[in-house]
Design an enzyme around this catalytic site. Structure first.
Site, mmCIF file in Angstrom:
data_model
loop_
_atom_site.group_PDB
_atom_site.id
_atom_site.type_symbol
_atom_site.label_atom_id
_atom_site.label_comp_id
_atom_site.label_asym_id
_atom_site.label_seq_id
_atom_site.Cartn_x
_atom_site.Cartn_y
_atom_site.Cartn_z
ATOM 1 N N SER A 69 2.361 67.670 43.173
ATOM 2 C CA SER A 69 2.133 66.657 44.222
ATOM 3 C C SER A 69 2.853 65.342 44.018
ATOM 4 C CB SER A 69 0.641 66.393 44.367
ATOM 5 O OG SER A 69 0.049 67.509 44.977
ATOM 6 N N ASN A 168 -3.794 68.875 50.856
ATOM 7 C CA ASN A 168 -2.380 69.253 50.902
ATOM 8 C C ASN A 168 -1.879 69.421 52.330
ATOM 9 O OD1 ASN A 168 -1.419 69.730 48.053
ATOM 10 N ND2 ASN A 168 -3.300 70.924 48.043
ATOM 11 N N THR A 306 0.131 62.027 40.452
ATOM 12 C CA THR A 306 -0.122 63.129 39.517
ATOM 13 C C THR A 306 0.263 64.424 40.227
ATOM 14 O OG1 THR A 306 -2.387 62.963 40.351
ATOM 15 C CG2 THR A 306 -1.965 62.080 38.158
ATOM 16 N N SER A 333 -1.915 74.521 33.157
ATOM 17 C CA SER A 333 -2.752 73.998 34.255
ATOM 18 C C SER A 333 -4.074 74.763 34.280
ATOM 19 C CB SER A 333 -2.014 74.118 35.594
ATOM 20 O OG SER A 333 -1.878 75.494 35.936
HETATM 21 C C1 LIG Z 1 -5.325 66.510 43.525
HETATM 22 C C2 LIG Z 1 -4.583 67.521 42.653
HETATM 23 C C3 LIG Z 1 -5.217 67.636 41.279
HETATM 24 S S1 LIG Z 1 -4.568 69.112 43.483
HETATM 25 C C4 LIG Z 1 -3.165 68.752 44.435
HETATM 26 C C5 LIG Z 1 -1.966 69.674 44.340
HETATM 27 N N1 LIG Z 1 -2.142 70.933 43.715
HETATM 28 C C6 LIG Z 1 -2.825 71.927 44.324
HETATM 29 O O1 LIG Z 1 -3.405 71.776 45.375
HETATM 30 C C7 LIG Z 1 -2.914 73.237 43.557
HETATM 31 C C8 LIG Z 1 -4.337 73.406 43.109
HETATM 32 C C9 LIG Z 1 -4.512 74.709 42.373
HETATM 33 C C10 LIG Z 1 -3.828 74.657 41.050
HETATM 34 C C11 LIG Z 1 -4.456 75.623 40.054
HETATM 35 N N2 LIG Z 1 -5.918 75.542 40.008
HETATM 36 C C12 LIG Z 1 -6.695 76.535 40.478
HETATM 37 O O2 LIG Z 1 -6.258 77.561 40.970
HETATM 38 C C13 LIG Z 1 -8.180 76.305 40.364
HETATM 39 N N3 LIG Z 1 -8.936 77.411 40.945
HETATM 40 C C14 LIG Z 1 -3.928 75.214 38.681
HETATM 41 O O3 LIG Z 1 -4.603 74.434 37.992
HETATM 42 O O4 LIG Z 1 -2.803 75.635 38.373
HETATM 43 C C15 LIG Z 1 -1.368 68.632 43.464
HETATM 44 O O5 LIG Z 1 -0.449 68.643 42.735
HETATM 45 N N4 LIG Z 1 -2.424 67.754 43.652
HETATM 46 C C16 LIG Z 1 -3.081 67.201 42.525
HETATM 47 C C17 LIG Z 1 -2.823 65.692 42.430
HETATM 48 O O6 LIG Z 1 -2.462 65.092 43.459
HETATM 49 O O7 LIG Z 1 -3.019 65.184 41.306
#
Ligand SMILES: CC1(C)S[C@@H]2[C@H](NC(=O)CCCC[C@H](NC(=O)C[NH3+])C(=O)[O-])C(=O)N2[C@H]1C(=O)[O-]
Length: 356
Positions: A69, A168, A306, A333
């Site tokens: 992101s 998102n 982030t 992650s």
């Molecule tokens: C708000 C956040 C944290 S989430 C958002 C975006 N990432 C995503 O929406 C992916 C979320 C799933 C990622 C996955 N997690 C899962 O599948 C959990 N079930 C993992 O950890 O690899 C990003 O990048 N942003 C971060 C941000 O802006 O910091």
């Protein structure tokens, strides 16, 4: 106000803690222009562990990685440049530019960029089960419309403008808007407006390609099931994110980008001020337009974003004047303890020995 000198030893120690908590590798780079009056930067690099679990190749601060992101800050800069050119108005309804696309014509461009539209975040459904959800999309190529349709299966989560509700979906619509306004794919706009002018030679938008050009860190996804082995998530289209999270970059390039942004070299002052109109987003943090503000223990606030994409946690922040930047990366992650430890690298980077 003078920033305390960075504390590289404490920063490296926090990276080592991330390894003890499950990250194969972690790295950080500080570019500090505050020690000199010319443009010379003092560069601090810290790297721990491995970029590749298979070969045991050590992590290198020059390695490229998926920034998740942090991409949203690039997309916001493109739209704010278009606003400065008079080609879009932040307080106009999205419906004015993309008629009939969204279910509520009260949603404005500003609502998208500040995550206050109420549009449901489709990734909550996609990634409810971490590894199966990832495997189901890792090679898929989505259209923006398909991603938006996943969101519109759900009602808005709030009245547009009611407050910060991260989604998102907002930056998928922002990508659609960039393409509608310019007639170009977002890749062209990133390249012409940011990557080429700043000579970000490690920064790429390769969607829908699954590879990372040149030398890079492999990324590892932690399964939900305790003790299950890490999943190598390096090759993926990131088509589930695109203008919300598909850029590839490096610690050096993200420091250059954020330093240029907060240093006033990417946007006219009035537009940068728009980017910094804050909505509260939790304790000690706020969200502007594609930009996070985090308030540190020593009273310093830092600005950036982030990122969390399968296999990669990114933390990219700069000082008020853009003269000290930190980018940190862990190649894991879905690991909350590593996330909190990596977030805490901001402290020694900007609070030095006064860090908490
Ligand atoms: C708000 C956040 C944290 S989430 C958002 C975006 N990432 C995503 O929406 C992916 C979320 C799933 C990622 C996955 N997690 C899962 O599948 C959990 N079930 C993992 O950890 O690899 C990003 O990048 N942003 C971060 C941000 O802006 O910091």
């Amino acid at each position: 106000a003078a920033l305390p000198a960075p504390d590289p030893a404490a920063l490296a120690a926090r990276l080592r803690t991330s390894l003890a908590q499950g990250a194969p590798g972690a790295m950080a780079r500080i570019d500090d222009h505050r020690l000199s009056h010319d443009d010379h930067a003092t560069v601090y690099k810290a790297m721990e562990g491995v970029a590749d679990r298979g070969t045991a190749e050590p992590m290198d601060a020059a390695d490229r990685f998926r920034i998740g992101s942090v991409t949203k800050t690039f997309s916001a800069v493109v739209l704010l440049q278009l606003a400065a050119e008079g080609r879009v108005r932040l307080d106009s309804p999205v419906d004015h530019y993309l008629p009939g696309l969204l279910p509520d014509d009260r949603i404005t461009v500003r609502h998208l960029l500040s995550h206050s539209s109420g549009l449901y975040d489709y990734t909550s459904d996609l990634f409810a089960r971490t590894v199966p959800g990832f495997e189901a999309v890792r090679t898929r190529v989505f259209t923006y419309r398909e991603l938006l349709d996943l969101s519109l299966r759900h009602p808005l989560t709030q009245v547009p403008g009611a407050g910060h509700a991260y989604s998102n979906t907002n930056y998928v619509v922002a990508g659609l808007l960039i393409e509608e306004l310019t007639g170009h794919p977002v890749r062209t706009e990133y390249e012409n407006r940011i990557i080429e002018p700043l000579q970000l030679s490690d920064t790429f938008y390769v969607h829908p390609g699954t590879g990372i050009p040149g030398r890079y860190a492999r990324g590892y996804l932690t399964p939900d099931e305790a003790e299950a082995p890490l999943v190598d998530a390096t090759e993926q289209t990131v088509s589930w994110a695109q203008s919300a999270g598909a850029l590839i970059s490096s610690t050096r390039d993200l420091n250059t980008f954020l330093s240029a942004l907060l240093g006033g070299r990417l946007l006219p002052a009035a537009r940068l001020a728009e980017m910094r109109r804050w909505i509260p987003a939790g304790t000690g943090q706020a969200y502007g337009l594609g930009l996070r503000r985090r308030d540190l223990s020593c009273g310093v606030s830092v600005y950036g974003h982030t990122g969390a994409v399968q296999g990669y946690y990114t933390y990219a922040f700069t000082s008020e004047d853009g003269r000290r930047s930190l980018t940190a990366l862990a190649n894991v992650s879905n690991n909350g303890r590593v996330h909190l430890t990596m977030l805490s690298t901001l402290e020694p980077a900007f609070c030095g020995k006064r860090a908490k």
